[in-house]
Design a protein around this motif. Structure first.
Motif, PDB file in Angstrom:
ATOM      1  N   ILE A 120       0.785  -1.158  -0.089  1.00 24.38           N
ATOM      2  CA  ILE A 120      -0.096   0.160   0.117  1.00 24.38           C
ATOM      3  C   ILE A 120       0.787   1.363  -0.048  1.00 24.38           C
ATOM      4  O   ILE A 120       0.610   2.136  -0.857  1.00 24.38           O
ATOM      5  CB  ILE A 120      -0.946   0.009   1.256  1.00 24.38           C
ATOM      6  CG1 ILE A 120      -2.102  -1.170   0.875  1.00 24.38           C
ATOM      7  CG2 ILE A 120      -1.541   1.450   1.366  1.00 24.38           C
ATOM      8  CD1 ILE A 120      -3.003  -1.389   2.233  1.00 24.38           C
TER       9      ILE A 120
ATOM     10  N   ARG B 153       2.685   2.297  -3.200  1.00 27.47           N
ATOM     11  CA  ARG B 153       1.581   2.970  -4.184  1.00 27.47           C
ATOM     12  C   ARG B 153       1.566   4.252  -3.635  1.00 27.47           C
ATOM     13  O   ARG B 153       1.335   5.106  -4.800  1.00 27.47           O
ATOM     14  CB  ARG B 153       0.535   1.897  -4.352  1.00 27.47           C
ATOM     15  CG  ARG B 153      -0.048   1.961  -5.877  1.00 27.47           C
ATOM     16  CD  ARG B 153      -1.213   1.062  -5.703  1.00 27.47           C
ATOM     17  NE  ARG B 153      -1.652   0.667  -4.624  1.00 27.47           N
ATOM     18  CZ  ARG B 153      -2.798  -0.172  -4.555  1.00 27.47           C
ATOM     19  NH1 ARG B 153      -3.320  -0.751  -5.365  1.00 27.47           N
ATOM     20  NH2 ARG B 153      -2.978  -0.295  -3.218  1.00 27.47           N
TER      21      ARG B 153
ATOM     22  N   LYS C  58      -6.154   5.106   7.610  1.00 29.54           N
ATOM     23  CA  LYS C  58      -6.974   4.260   6.239  1.00 29.54           C
ATOM     24  C   LYS C  58      -6.335   2.883   5.715  1.00 29.54           C
ATOM     25  O   LYS C  58      -6.894   1.994   5.651  1.00 29.54           O
ATOM     26  CB  LYS C  58      -6.707   5.161   5.078  1.00 29.54           C
ATOM     27  CG  LYS C  58      -7.533   4.859   3.955  1.00 29.54           C
ATOM     28  CD  LYS C  58      -7.290   6.173   3.001  1.00 29.54           C
ATOM     29  CE  LYS C  58      -7.657   5.654   1.440  1.00 29.54           C
ATOM     30  NZ  LYS C  58      -7.233   6.610   0.366  1.00 29.54           N
TER      31      LYS C  58
ATOM     32  N   THR D 167      -7.895   0.393   8.258  1.00 27.96           N
ATOM     33  CA  THR D 167      -9.145  -0.145   7.566  1.00 27.96           C
ATOM     34  C   THR D 167      -8.904  -1.144   6.553  1.00 27.96           C
ATOM     35  O   THR D 167      -9.605  -2.110   6.759  1.00 27.96           O
ATOM     36  CB  THR D 167     -10.151   1.113   7.359  1.00 27.96           C
ATOM     37  OG1 THR D 167     -10.035   1.863   8.315  1.00 27.96           O
ATOM     38  CG2 THR D 167     -11.364   0.597   6.775  1.00 27.96           C
ATOM     39  N   MET D 168      -8.010  -0.720   5.614  1.00 28.17           N
ATOM     40  CA  MET D 168      -7.907  -1.410   4.619  1.00 28.17           C
ATOM     41  C   MET D 168      -7.384  -2.833   4.752  1.00 28.17           C
ATOM     42  O   MET D 168      -7.755  -3.888   4.459  1.00 28.17           O
ATOM     43  CB  MET D 168      -6.811  -0.868   3.458  1.00 28.17           C
ATOM     44  CG  MET D 168      -7.534   0.346   2.841  1.00 28.17           C
ATOM     45  SD  MET D 168      -6.141   1.384   2.034  1.00 28.17           S
ATOM     46  CE  MET D 168      -5.635   0.519   0.746  1.00 28.17           C
ATOM     47  N   VAL D 169      -6.463  -2.905   5.811  1.00 29.17           N
ATOM     48  CA  VAL D 169      -5.664  -4.276   6.285  1.00 29.17           C
ATOM     49  C   VAL D 169      -6.513  -5.031   7.184  1.00 29.17           C
ATOM     50  O   VAL D 169      -6.092  -6.155   7.547  1.00 29.17           O
ATOM     51  CB  VAL D 169      -4.363  -4.218   6.427  1.00 29.17           C
ATOM     52  CG1 VAL D 169      -3.438  -3.747   5.221  1.00 29.17           C
ATOM     53  CG2 VAL D 169      -4.120  -3.461   7.809  1.00 29.17           C
ATOM     54  N   GLY D 170      -7.243  -4.187   8.167  1.00 28.81           N
ATOM     55  CA  GLY D 170      -8.210  -4.823   9.234  1.00 28.81           C
ATOM     56  C   GLY D 170      -7.363  -4.863  10.475  1.00 28.81           C
ATOM     57  O   GLY D 170      -7.341  -5.945  11.217  1.00 28.81           O
TER      58      GLY D 170
ATOM     59  N   ASP E  35     -12.601   4.287 -18.111  1.00 35.59           N
ATOM     60  CA  ASP E  35     -13.452   2.964 -17.961  1.00 35.59           C
ATOM     61  C   ASP E  35     -14.378   2.762 -18.909  1.00 35.59           C
ATOM     62  O   ASP E  35     -15.241   3.600 -19.498  1.00 35.59           O
ATOM     63  CB  ASP E  35     -14.287   3.247 -16.556  1.00 35.59           C
ATOM     64  CG  ASP E  35     -14.840   2.342 -16.088  1.00 35.59           C
ATOM     65  OD1 ASP E  35     -14.954   0.889 -16.562  1.00 35.59           O
ATOM     66  OD2 ASP E  35     -15.122   2.341 -14.894  1.00 35.59           O
TER      67      ASP E  35
ATOM     68  N   ARG F   2     -16.636   0.277 -19.156  1.00 45.84           N
ATOM     69  CA  ARG F   2     -17.828  -0.567 -18.718  1.00 45.84           C
ATOM     70  C   ARG F   2     -18.974   0.380 -18.776  1.00 45.84           C
ATOM     71  O   ARG F   2     -19.020   1.579 -18.544  1.00 45.84           O
ATOM     72  CB  ARG F   2     -17.564  -1.092 -17.160  1.00 45.84           C
ATOM     73  CG  ARG F   2     -16.472  -1.859 -16.985  1.00 45.84           C
ATOM     74  CD  ARG F   2     -16.015  -2.253 -15.411  1.00 45.84           C
ATOM     75  NE  ARG F   2     -16.003  -1.077 -14.689  1.00 45.84           N
ATOM     76  CZ  ARG F   2     -16.071  -0.908 -13.543  1.00 45.84           C
ATOM     77  NH1 ARG F   2     -16.393  -2.011 -12.588  1.00 45.84           N
ATOM     78  NH2 ARG F   2     -15.692   0.163 -12.680  1.00 45.84           N
ATOM     79  N   LEU F   3     -20.063  -0.443 -18.799  1.00 45.11           N
ATOM     80  CA  LEU F   3     -21.381   0.509 -18.843  1.00 45.11           C
ATOM     81  C   LEU F   3     -21.454   0.958 -17.334  1.00 45.11           C
ATOM     82  O   LEU F   3     -21.031   0.200 -16.183  1.00 45.11           O
ATOM     83  CB  LEU F   3     -22.606  -0.595 -19.121  1.00 45.11           C
ATOM     84  CG  LEU F   3     -22.798  -1.254 -20.402  1.00 45.11           C
ATOM     85  CD1 LEU F   3     -23.556  -2.206 -20.485  1.00 45.11           C
ATOM     86  CD2 LEU F   3     -22.703  -0.181 -21.705  1.00 45.11           C
ATOM     87  N   ALA F   4     -22.436   1.734 -17.008  1.00 41.62           N
ATOM     88  CA  ALA F   4     -22.664   2.536 -15.769  1.00 41.62           C
ATOM     89  C   ALA F   4     -23.302   1.548 -14.736  1.00 41.62           C
ATOM     90  O   ALA F   4     -22.969   1.715 -13.663  1.00 41.62           O
ATOM     91  CB  ALA F   4     -23.569   3.706 -16.008  1.00 41.62           C
ATOM     92  N   VAL F   5     -24.237   0.710 -15.234  1.00 42.18           N
ATOM     93  CA  VAL F   5     -24.853  -0.183 -14.409  1.00 42.18           C
ATOM     94  C   VAL F   5     -24.858  -1.674 -14.976  1.00 42.18           C
ATOM     95  O   VAL F   5     -25.212  -1.797 -16.100  1.00 42.18           O
ATOM     96  CB  VAL F   5     -26.118  -0.114 -13.914  1.00 42.18           C
ATOM     97  CG1 VAL F   5     -26.922  -1.034 -13.041  1.00 42.18           C
ATOM     98  CG2 VAL F   5     -26.249   1.368 -13.611  1.00 42.18           C
ATOM     99  N   THR F   6     -24.352  -2.901 -14.533  1.00 43.19           N
ATOM    100  CA  THR F   6     -24.474  -4.122 -14.936  1.00 43.19           C
ATOM    101  C   THR F   6     -24.724  -5.005 -13.814  1.00 43.19           C
ATOM    102  O   THR F   6     -24.682  -4.685 -12.743  1.00 43.19           O
ATOM    103  CB  THR F   6     -23.163  -4.707 -15.534  1.00 43.19           C
ATOM    104  OG1 THR F   6     -22.050  -4.467 -14.688  1.00 43.19           O
ATOM    105  CG2 THR F   6     -22.675  -3.723 -17.064  1.00 43.19           C
ATOM    106  N   PRO F   7     -25.595  -6.135 -14.227  1.00 44.50           N
ATOM    107  CA  PRO F   7     -26.159  -6.991 -13.319  1.00 44.50           C
ATOM    108  C   PRO F   7     -24.951  -7.762 -12.401  1.00 44.50           C
ATOM    109  O   PRO F   7     -25.112  -8.177 -11.260  1.00 44.50           O
ATOM    110  CB  PRO F   7     -26.603  -8.185 -14.004  1.00 44.50           C
ATOM    111  CG  PRO F   7     -26.720  -7.981 -15.370  1.00 44.50           C
ATOM    112  CD  PRO F   7     -25.909  -6.670 -15.638  1.00 44.50           C
TER     113      PRO F   7
END
Ligand SMILES: Cc1ncc(COP(=O)(O)O)c(C=O)c1O
Lengths: 392, 164
Positions: free
Chosen positions: B12, B15, B23, B26-29, B157, B159-164
């Motif tokens: 982390i 990067r 933060k 939270t990310m690693v618990g 991005d 991708r479509l804005a909403v996908t199943p």
């Protein structure tokens, strides 16, 4: 001339339009939306896999394959299943390559259902389960679940849903939309009921690679279940390959042969380029999957904490890349909440009702989006919820 | 051996060096205190070497030129390449230095204000050191990716804005 009421069949007309589709049409009218509504990885397919597909095209792999799919791919899947679950599936006649789990699901249902046969489906669930059951001539029998039981089913619920027309139980853990997973012990109790009533199980394990707090349990690995389970899995989620459309079904010879019979006449085969890419994914994709896994796991903790902090009660889901928080404190319906949130704060989530009636009072948030966007979305949602609660 | 959580924290930080320990927690618990303690330990052990910033100097309008210099060396008895390496990395012009396998031995990354300045450094300072058999200079014309970070704007991005 023959009198008609339009050309569309009654079976198709009777299926209600998809709740997701409705929402999609709404979202496209608004700009700068942060979407937590996307049910697919935000990662692009790892480069080595894309590179293999390009190479395969250069080599001239542009033809049909056998109906069952490339034997190397079936062998790779057979090895994968052996290494992960210690189970033997013959690449020759117990594995079928499908056009995504979507096709696998359709084939499985069509291969087993006689008109009127019942399929037990725990809800909230993936949007295709009920319509596909109906298209296949079957009757979906829903087991509703809620947050109190962690969106898991109990053996008792299954037993209560069983009638003398029950043919199969459709399981999907980790779940889309709730992220719920079931432990080996919990699944074993379900398996006992399955055996007792001589049911078949269709197990959609497409999110198995993203099981976070315990090793994934495949339903087929439970004692006595391999013979009576159609295992569906694929490459869409694990390897971020949704657009390639590759999945597989594994099961006993008789059922795989039946599924292949439908597949050969309706699909012929899955795309050869995608199959080549899938072979590469199995061979060399491990570290890329691990990286995505770690990233999802971190985001999962961030989004669960963030939602609880803004007052949307949310359990820590054990798998997939979805959380399913309750919005009941706001007094809004799922659909009203999602619409208002979209218009006022430009955050897209999917109303829980898109996944079944018992999804009312919940929304699905996908964390298949960057941490930065998740944090921005949480901020906007926090503002939204504060405004809502102050008004009343 | 590092624990899994240590490794996760390092990744982390690798990067994003500026990320807050709450933060990360939270990310690693883990708790923030645990994360702070782990980071301190990793710093003390020298596993975290330094927190640095990647800067696109060109964008800032500064003239900075880099070159990779291949260097062939006669290793010294007992000390091998290390003694030569030390004499080279002491120069502030040397940005990075690596010992390599293959047809040459050292790769020296040199930073300068102009090609001329770097050429002068190589000819006057580097090539004249004892044990150096020869050098070949390669000037960097364009940077595409530094330390894992692609410099071009990220791909959108698709991708479509909403996908199943
Ligand atoms: C539970 C579940 N099953 C199946 C699918 C469809 O997957 P595929 O891309 O393999 O057709 C999805 C995709 O969202 C899913 O969430």
């Amino acid at each position: 001339m023959l009198k008609r009421n339009g050309f569309v069949s009654k079976a198709v007309q009777d299926i209600p339009p998809s709740g997701i589709r409705k929402f999609f049409d709404l979202i496209t009218t608004i700009k700068d939306v942060i979407s937590l509504g996307i049910g697919e990885p935000d990662f692009v397919t790892p480069w080595h896999i894309r590179d293999m597909a390009i190479y395969s095209l250069e080599q001239g792999y542009t033809s049909y394959t056998s109906n069952a799919g490339l034997i190397e791919l079936r062998q790779g899947i057979s090895e994968h299943l052996f290494n992960n679950y210690g189970l033997q599936y013959s690449p020759q006649d117990e594995i079928l390559i499908t056009v995504g789990v979507s096709e696998g699901l359709d084939l499985a249902l069509r291969a087993i259902i006689n008109p009127g046969d019942e399929v037990i489906i725990p809800e909230p669930c993936y949007v295709s389960y009920k319509p596909c059951t109906i298209f296949a001539g079957g009757k979906p029998v829903v087991i509703p679940t809620d947050a109190d039981t962690g969106f898991k089913i109990t053996p008792r619920q299954v037993e209560e849903a069983i009638t003398d027309r029950t043919k199969a139980l459709l399981l999907s853990y980790p779940s889309n939309p709730t992220g719920a997973t079931m432990s080996k012990e919990e699944l074993m109790k379900i398996a006992n009921v399955v055996a007792k009533y001589n049911l078949l199980v269709i197990s959609d394990e497409i999110y198995s690679r993203f099981t976070y707090d315990m090793p994934p349990t495949s339903f087929v690995s439970l004692a006595g279940m391999k013979e009576r389970t159609i295992l569906l899995n694929g490459f869409s989620k694990a390897y971020a390959m949704t657009g390639w459309r590759i999945g597989y079904a594994a099961g006993n010879k008789e059922i795989i042969a039946a599924m292949t019979k439908i597949h050969q006449y309706t699909m012929l085969c899955a795309s050869i380029i995608s199959q080549k890419a899938a072979i590469e994914a199995l061979r060399n994709g491990k570290s890329a999957v691990e990286e995505m896994y770690n990233e999802y796991n971190q985001r999962r903790r961030v989004i669960v904490r963030g939602l609880n902090e803004i007052g949307l009660k949310c359990q820590m889901p054990g798998g997939a890349f979805y959380v399913f928080p309750s919005i009941k404190t706001t007094g809004l319906t799922s659909e009203a909440f999602a619409e208002k949130l979209l218009f006022e704060e430009k955050v897209a989530v999917v109303p829980g009702t898109a996944f079944g009636d018992c999804g009312e009072g919940y929304i699905r948030c996908s964390y298949a989006t960057s941490l930065e966007k998740i944090e921005e979305a949480l901020e906007r949602m926090g503002k939204f919820v504060r405004n809502l609660l102050n008004k009343v | 051996m590092l624990e899994a959580k240590d490794k996760e924290i390092l990744k982390i930080l690798e990067r994003d060096a500026k990320i807050k320990s709450e933060k990360i927690a939270t990310m690693v618990g883990l708790s923030p205190a645990e994360v702070t303690a782990k980071i301190k330990e990793l710093e003390d052990k020298g596993i975290i070497v330094q927190y640095k910033t990647i800067i696109d100097w060109e964008k800032a309008g500064e003239e900075v030129v880099y070159a990779f210099i291949e260097v062939k060396v006669t290793p010294e008895r007992d000390v091998g390449f290390d003694a030569v390496a030390k004499r080279i990395y002491k120069f502030p012009e040397v940005h990075s230095l690596y010992l390599l396998s293959g047809t040459y031995d050292l790769s020296v990354v040199v930073e300068g204000k102009s090609m001329k300045e770097i050429a002068y450094f190589v000819a006057e300072k580097l090539a004249t050191l004892d044990n150096i058999q020869g050098t070949v200079s390669h000037f960097i014309l364009k940077k595409y990716k530094i330390d894992g970070k692609v410099l071009e704007p990220e791909e959108e991005d698709k991708r479509l804005a909403v996908t199943p």
